[in-house]
Write an enzyme that holds these catalytic residues in place. Structure first.
Site, PDB file in Angstrom:
ATOM      1  N   HIS A 168      -0.796  -0.247  13.529  1.00 26.77           N
ATOM      2  CA  HIS A 168      -1.515  -1.497  13.764  1.00 26.77           C
ATOM      3  C   HIS A 168      -0.489  -2.626  13.704  1.00 26.77           C
ATOM      4  CE1 HIS A 168      -5.082   0.900  12.001  1.00 26.77           C
ATOM      5  NE2 HIS A 168      -5.038   1.011  13.317  1.00 26.77           N
ATOM      6  N   GLU A 171      -0.043  -5.645  11.232  1.00 24.51           N
ATOM      7  CA  GLU A 171       0.206  -5.345   9.817  1.00 24.51           C
ATOM      8  C   GLU A 171       1.714  -5.340   9.578  1.00 24.51           C
ATOM      9  OE1 GLU A 171      -3.936  -2.840  10.002  1.00 24.51           O
ATOM     10  OE2 GLU A 171      -2.136  -1.759   9.405  1.00 24.51           O
ATOM     11  N   HIS A 261       0.471   0.725   6.207  1.00 21.53           N
ATOM     12  CA  HIS A 261      -0.470  -0.239   6.798  1.00 21.53           C
ATOM     13  C   HIS A 261      -0.626  -1.479   5.924  1.00 21.53           C
ATOM     14  CE1 HIS A 261      -2.596   2.304   9.895  1.00 21.53           C
ATOM     15  NE2 HIS A 261      -1.924   3.233   9.245  1.00 21.53           N
ATOM     16  N   GLU A 337      -1.746   1.191   1.907  1.00 23.56           N
ATOM     17  CA  GLU A 337      -2.275  -0.110   2.330  1.00 23.56           C
ATOM     18  C   GLU A 337      -1.744  -1.200   1.405  1.00 23.56           C
ATOM     19  OE1 GLU A 337      -4.197  -0.708   4.919  1.00 23.56           O
ATOM     20  OE2 GLU A 337      -4.979   1.272   5.492  1.00 23.56           O
TER      21      GLU A 337
HETATM   22 ZN    ZN Z   1      -3.851  -0.469   9.630  1.00 21.40          ZN
END
Ligand code: ZN
Length: 380
Positions: A168, A171, A261, A337
């Site tokens: 992504h 990010e 991420h 994350e």
């Molecule tokens: Zn992500």
């Protein structure tokens, strides 16, 4: 570029994203542009020029329709005049609009959802790391826009470790994490790095989505495809980025993997696993939890209380990389994350979550891997 009384807002540069709708007095009405061929949007990055000392209100009127509107609560935008140090600025979210108040201290100020990580910086990182002893650099594929997918390989050990980031593209903290991990792994004086390189071979893709990165996307590639929903059946037409990486993983095998991420809404760093895969084993789960709990002891910037819900048995989405790798290789597979906002356990009012903390978390993940690696079986 849109200019009013000498004040200009522009975004026609690497990872730029904003539309200027108009101006009323000192208030600019802005909108974030959707990812190409997609409805996702949340990443913004623009330059404000000619407003030194002028108090301005920047109102992003379409914030409420963004991919993760809950990400705006207690969020503060990032601003920099030297493009090195990014500080948080006064921001509020109400009635679907994100309003940033800033009085620039310089003639040019950059604002962004999070400290950007440009494709030029990506090339600098690849060139610097590739030039260090024992590192191999390969271009393993090409994106739809014709950019390179870079793979860095280092270490001589029998265990096969994969790190990959920024599926992504908005990010950006994920590639800051990579910079921290790569700098440490290639430090000839670091005992943890030396031990890891003796015991494992590292395959590292610092940026899975160069097209989305350069285009200023939040979540998708040049075709509007979310790469982390492509791992069950990637194709050259939709997701060549995933296809080339998964083909290489099939050649090397995978014993331990981290997919890096950022999370828009949750103000903590955490990991997610693969509990719902059909092939889940107790031993795989034990090693996943061992890594998670070890990492939490290595750094107060990581915790285990807040995170995502767990998929019931057999219900995992195998199109997501962490599930696909755990199922396909029987390996320990993790999604890391980091917050866009802040780590609420250890807040930093000036910077919030930052590039520096992302890099340090990359280093801490190597500490945790160092502690558990002997228990991870070598299958690759
Ligand atoms: Zn992500």
């Amino acid at each position: 570029m849109t200019a009013f009384d000498g004040i200009a807002i522009s975004s026609s540069f690497d990872s730029g994203n904003i539309a200027v709708l108009g101006r009323e007095g000192n208030r600019f009405d802005l909108a974030i542009v959707k990812d190409h061929q997609s409805d996702f949007y949340q990443w913004f990055h623009f330059r404000l020029t000619g407003a030194k000392g002028v108090p301005l209100v920047l109102r992003i009127g379409n914030a409420g329709g963004a991919a993760y509107p809950e990400g705006w609560a207690n969020y503060r935008a990032c601003a920099s005049s030297d493009r090195e140090t990014w500080r948080r600025v006064q921001t509020r979210y109400a009635d679907g609009a994100l309003t940033i108040e800033i009085t620039p201290e310089a003639d040019a100020v950059w604002l962004a959802y999070f400290a950007p990580y440009s494709m030029e910086r990506h090339h600098d990182l690849v060139a610097r790391i590739a030039g260090r002893p024992g590192v191999r650099h390969e271009r393993i594929g090409e994106t739809l826009d014709g950019q390179d997918i870079d793979l860095l390989t280092l270490g001589e050990g029998p265990k096969t470790v994969w790190f990959y980031a920024r599926q992504h593209p908005g990010e950006t903290m994920a590639e800051w994490w990579m910079e921290g991990a790569l700098e440490r792994l290639t430090d000839p004086h670091d005992p943890v790095a030396r031990s890891l390189r003796q015991r494992a071979t590292f395959h590292i893709v610092p940026n899975m989505n160069p097209d989305g990165s350069r285009r200023g996307h939040l979540r998708t590639n040049a075709a509007g495809v979310n790469l982390n929903r492509e791992w069950a059946a990637p194709t050259a037409e939709r997701s060549p980025e995933v296809l080339c990486v998964l083909q290489r993983m099939d050649q090397t095998g995978v014993d331990f993997a981290m997919d890096v991420h950022g999370d828009e809404a949750i103000p903590h760093a955490f990991i997610a696993g693969f509990e719902g895969i059909p092939g889940w084993t107790e031993e795989q789960g034990r090693l996943y939890h061992l890594f998670r709990d070890t990492l939490a002891r290595c750094t107060p910037d990581f915790q285990t209380r807040h995170g995502y819900g767990i998929a019931p048995k057999g219900k995992a989405n195998l199109a997501m990389s962490t599930n696909q790798l755990a199922q396909r290789f029987g390996c320990v597979s993790t999604t890391l994350e980091m917050p866009f906002k802040e780590n609420d356990d250890l807040p930093d009012p000036e910077h919030g979550w930052s590039p520096e903390r992302s890099m340090r978390l990359g280093r801490a993940c190597l500490d945790a891997l160092h502690q558990i690696l002997d228990e991870v079986p070598a299958r690759g």
